[in-house]
Structure formats: structure tokens, C-alpha cells
Write an enzyme that holds these catalytic residues in place. Structure first.
Site, PDB file in Angstrom:
ATOM      1  N   ASP A 180       6.187  58.816 -51.962  1.00  0.00           N
ATOM      2  CA  ASP A 180       5.974  59.265 -50.165  1.00  0.00           C
ATOM      3  C   ASP A 180       4.858  59.134 -49.865  1.00  0.00           C
ATOM      4  O   ASP A 180       3.722  58.982 -50.575  1.00  0.00           O
ATOM      5  CB  ASP A 180       6.452  60.200 -49.970  1.00  0.00           C
ATOM      6  N   ASP A 181       4.439  58.461 -48.665  1.00  0.00           N
ATOM      7  CA  ASP A 181       2.852  58.713 -47.824  1.00  0.00           C
ATOM      8  C   ASP A 181       2.071  57.667 -48.289  1.00  0.00           C
ATOM      9  O   ASP A 181       0.710  57.785 -47.721  1.00  0.00           O
ATOM     10  CB  ASP A 181       2.065  59.890 -48.366  1.00  0.00           C
ATOM     11  N   HIS A 212       3.266  59.343 -39.128  1.00  0.00           N
ATOM     12  CA  HIS A 212       3.064  60.726 -40.250  1.00  0.00           C
ATOM     13  C   HIS A 212       2.688  61.614 -39.318  1.00  0.00           C
ATOM     14  O   HIS A 212       2.186  62.871 -39.871  1.00  0.00           O
ATOM     15  CB  HIS A 212       2.649  60.652 -41.665  1.00  0.00           C
ATOM     16  N   HIS A 258       4.407  61.477 -54.792  1.00  0.00           N
ATOM     17  CA  HIS A 258       3.208  61.150 -53.366  1.00  0.00           C
ATOM     18  C   HIS A 258       2.292  59.975 -54.073  1.00  0.00           C
ATOM     19  O   HIS A 258       1.884  60.471 -54.964  1.00  0.00           O
ATOM     20  CB  HIS A 258       2.657  61.947 -52.746  1.00  0.00           C
TER      21      HIS A 258
HETATM   22 ZN    ZN Z   1       5.560  62.188 -46.231  1.00  0.00          ZN
END
Ligand code: ZN
Length: 470
Positions: free
Chosen positions: A274-275, A327, A430
């Protein structure tokens, strides 16, 4: 006697005349009158005219101004060009004098050129000016004659040339200064370390060599490429231009999971990141490539310069899915706000993969409670709408702990132990967390050695849904 008398008379007359002449000499002396300066004078249009006047002397001495009278006459008009007359009539006792001068009012002043810049900067590459040549030209007679200027470029100078209606010319030269020549660019295309599986076709992505202006000079690059994918090992591709040298490490290897059927057969691990994309994403891609493992990236637009890596993720065979454009938690203030953010991210995905993604992960997961601070029931409403519209969302059943700041060894054990006992095996990681990125090689070494299969998520994959908390 008569002769004597006659002589006396003659001498008395002569004496009397001498006395009279002496008296006259005392009064008048030797008087001279003349103009100061020339009889013809040129004077400048519209500038106050001061005549230099005349001089009157008696016996070579300038006479006192109070001792004579002067009448001055002139018809001078400085606002019109032409010939004018000026005269002095001087009276001294019984004497009078007349002096006359011709004055020509002429325009003998050059137009005045004013520029806003002392020099003009020009781009070295495009040869286009970065500054604008700006000027105004004011003439004493014609007024503003800016539009009468003729501008030429001669030997790296702009020459501004102008004449007024009376033939007065002026020229001004403004230097053109080139910007500094940009440096040559010599860089690798693609990664400096590349993993290639045995017997696959290796195509080198080469280098970029351009002069500072972007002109390609690739034919000047000498490339030495001995990569032999039929033989495992480490190869170096060398590119050189003169004394400049670049190298790429090419590692030919046989991935362990393609040859190992192992004990974990049947289990599929879905690694998710993620991210990103971010500064570490390329490293993650290299490590995944080394083990020939495919994963799923829940992407964001948080790190602008890295967003194009979505293309690399996609082209390497990974699944690309929506996480969030910003986000920011405020996407939870309404369903519309969430969808707006979601769609922006999906447009990025379309741009780099050619398709929208049908799958996503809620920032904070579907069980997040932070969204309560923004809008009540919003996650439930979003989930319901998205499922209804054919989208699928994914939480996880293995948490690497990296979002909470886990150490490398903790991340390793969370993932490896989690993979051993999971049912759906969706692993949360992540690609913006250095501990995860640096530990990934160890994790993959272990997981592949256990013979696990790896899968990428799609809308039909088995999913994990946490309990929605808002
Ligand atoms: Zn996230």
C-alpha cells in the site's frame, strides 16, 4: 609784418582745430563696435536662445554699459524651424551703430533611444530569446517615433537604428548573451541491477546520451554486452563515451519457486503493498523480479514523481489497485468526496495500465474508525455502493505490522508466521516503509523456499473483509 600777421592767423587756426580735435578725442576716442561670435548662428529647436551679444570699446577698452543706449530687435521663434534676424541699435552721443545677426533655428538633436535591458539573454539550445527587446524612442521634434525604428541582428547584437524627420540619426547596440551551454546527459535507462531468469531473452534497455540540448548522441556510445542467459551468473554491461563509463549488473538466475513444488502446495499468498509508488518501489520491484513473485499494489498519488512507476508495476505482471489519490482522511467526509478521490486515482491507473481497476483497499482498512470523525456511516455506504457497482475491496488476514513501525525482524516473523497459518493469505505491507523494503528479500527467500505459490488480486479473488466499524 603782413607775413607775420598771416602766420599768426594760420597758427591760431591750427591751434584752435587742435584744441577742438583734442576735445572730440576726449569724448569719442577710437570707438569700435562688433558682434561677439559669428554673424550667422545655428540654434537648437525648442531650446532657449541666448545671443552672445556685442562688444563696444573705446580706445580698446570696453565701455561702461551706462554710457550708451541699446535697442535690441528680434523675431526669433524657437518653436519653429527657420531663419531669424536679430539686431542691435547702439547710440553714443551723436554716434549710432547698427549690428545684425542671422539665427537659424534648426533641429540638430538625435532621437533618444531608451531600452529596458542592457543585454538580451538567449537560450543556448533553442536559440530563442529569453528576454524581450523593449525600447522607446523619443525625438525632440517628432515626439514618440518608436515605430520608426529599424532593428537588425548583427554579430550577436541587436542594432536599433532610427532617424527623425530632419535627418538626425541614432543607433544603439544591445548585446545578445547566450545562456551557458548545458552539460551532456549520460545515464542508464532502467535499473542498474537487473534480474533475468535462466534461458529467458534478455533485452538491454541501453543508455541515454544526449548533449545538453537533448540531441541524441547514442551512436557515440560504445556498448559491451556479454550477457548469456543460458548460464547463471553476474554479468556487467558496459557503456562508454570517451572516458565516461556506465555499467549495469545483470544477474541470470533460476527462481526457486518455479522449480520447487514443495510442501506448501495449494496455498496462495497474496502480497499487497500500500501507499506507493514511492522512493523504494523500484527496489521492491527488483526484489520481486529476483524471485519471480507477483504481488498487488494498492496505489496512491502521494509522491508525484513516482506515480509513473505504476506502469512498471503493471508491466512486470503485478496487479495495480486503487488505494487513494491523496490518502487524506477527509476523503471520508462524504461518499462523493471518497468517490472523487477514488476516481482520480483510477484515472492515473488507466493512464499507466490502459484499464481502470475494479478493486481497492480503504485507507485504514474497512474497519477503520477514524472515518467517524468525518461522516457517520460513510464506510458502510461506500462499501455497499462499490460492491453494487461491481467493485471489490480487500482487507488482509496477515499484517506485517510495518504501518505501526515494526522492526525488520518483526516484519519478517509477522509475514512468515502469518503465511504459515492464514486462510486467504492477503498480506498487508507498505512499499513506502524501508524496513519492509529491506527485509523483503529475506521474506521472499523463505516463502519461496517453502514452495508457496503467489497470486495477484483481481475482482474475483478470494477476499478478506474486516467488520465495518463506521
Ligand atoms: Zn494506506
Amino acid at each position: 609784418m603782413v607775413v607775420v600777421k598771416k602766420l599768426i592767423v594760420i597758427f591760431s587756426i591750427i591751434g584752435t582745430i587742435c584744441i577742438i580735435l583734442g576735445v572730440l578725442w576726449l569724448i569719442y576716442g577710437r570707438i569700435e563696435v562688433k558682434l561677439i561670435g559669428d554673424e550667422k548662428i545655428l540654434a537648437t529647436y525648442n531650446e532657449e536662445y541666448h545671443d552672445p551679444g556685442f562688444i563696444i570699446t573705446k580706445n580698446d577698452k570696453e565701455m561702461d554699459k551706462d554710457s550708451y543706449e541699446v535697442i535690441t530687435n528680434n523675431d526669433i521663434d524657437i518653436t519653429k524651424l527657420g531663419e531669424y534676424h536679430l539686431s542691435y541699435d547702439i547710440k553714443y552721443h551723436f554716434l549710432s551703430f547698427h549690428l545684425e545677426r542671422i539665427i537659424n533655428i534648426v533641429d540638430d538633436v538625435k532621437p533618444d533611444i531608451n531600452v529596458s535591458l542592457e543585454s538580451i539573454k538567449r537560450d543556448y539550445c533553442t536559440k530563442k530569446d529569453k528576454d524581450k527587446l523593449e525600447y522607446t524612442i523619443i525625438d525632440n521634434y517628432d515626439g514618440d517615433i518608436t515605430d520608426k525604428a529599424v532593428v537588425e541582428e548583427v554579430d550577436d547584437n541587436y542594432i536599433i537604428n532610427v532617424s527623425d524627420t530632419n535627418g538626425n540619426e541614432n543607433t544603439l547596440s544591445i548585446p545578445i548573451v547566450l545562456t551557458e551551454k548545458p552539460k551532456d546527459v549520460f545515464k542508464l535507462n532502467g535499473n542498474s541491477t537487473v534480474y533475468v531468469t535462466t534461458n529467458s531473452k534478455y533485452s538491454d534497455s541501453g543508455v541515454t546520451y544526449t548533449d545538453g540540448c537533448g540531441n541524441k548522441l547514442n551512436d557515440k556510445v560504445n556498448t559491451v554486452n556479454n550477457v548469456n542467459t543460458s548460464k547463471n551468473g553476474e554479468y556487467t554491461v558496459t557503456y562508454s563515451v570517451g572516458n565516461n563509463k556506465l555499467t549495469r549488473k545483470v544477474i541470470v538466475y533460476t527462481p526457486s519457486n518455479t522449480s520447487n513444488t514443495g510442501s506448501g502446495s495449494g496455498k496462495v499468498i497474496y502480497l499487497t503493498f500500500d501507499d506507493g509508488p514511492g522512493v523504494y518501489t523500484e527496489k521492491v520491484l527488483n526484489t520481486l523480479a529476483k524471485y519471480n513473485v507477483k504481488a498487488t499494489f494498492f496505489v496512491t498519488h502521494q509522491f508525484n514523481g513516482y506515480v509513473p512507476l505504476i506502469k512498471k508495476e503493471y508491466e512486470a505482471g503485478h496487479s495495480v489497485a486503487v488505494h487513494s489519490y491523496t490518502h487524506n482522511w477527509n476523503i471520508y467526509k462524504s461518499v462523493d468526496a471518497y468517490l472523487n478521490d477514488f476516481n482520480k486515482m483510477n484515472n492515473d491507473i488507466l493512464k499507466y495500465t490502459g484499464n481502470y481497476s475494479k478493486i481497492f483497499r480503504f485507507p485504514g482498512g474497512s474497519s477503520n474508525t477514524i472515518s467517524r470523525n468525518y461522516s457517520k456511516g460513510v464506510v458502510k455506504a461506500i462499501a455497499s455502493k462499490m460492491l453494487n457497482d461491481g467493485y471489490q475491496y480487500f482487507d488482509w488476514d496477515v499484517d506485517s505490522g510495518d504501518a505501526a513501525g515494526a522492526s525488520r525482524s518483526k516484519i519478517y516473523s509477522n509475514v512468515v508466521n502469518g503465511a504459515a497459518r492464514c486462510s486467504k493469505c492477503i498480506v498487508l505491507m507498505h512499499d513506502i516503509k524501508p524496513n519492509t523494503v529491506n527485509e523483503l528479500d529475506n521474506i521472499l527467500k523463505t516463502l519461496t523456499s517453502k514452495g508457496y505459490k503467489f497470486g495477484t488480486l483481481s475482482v474475483n479473488s478470494p477476499t478478506v473483509h474486516h467488520a465495518i466499524a463506521n
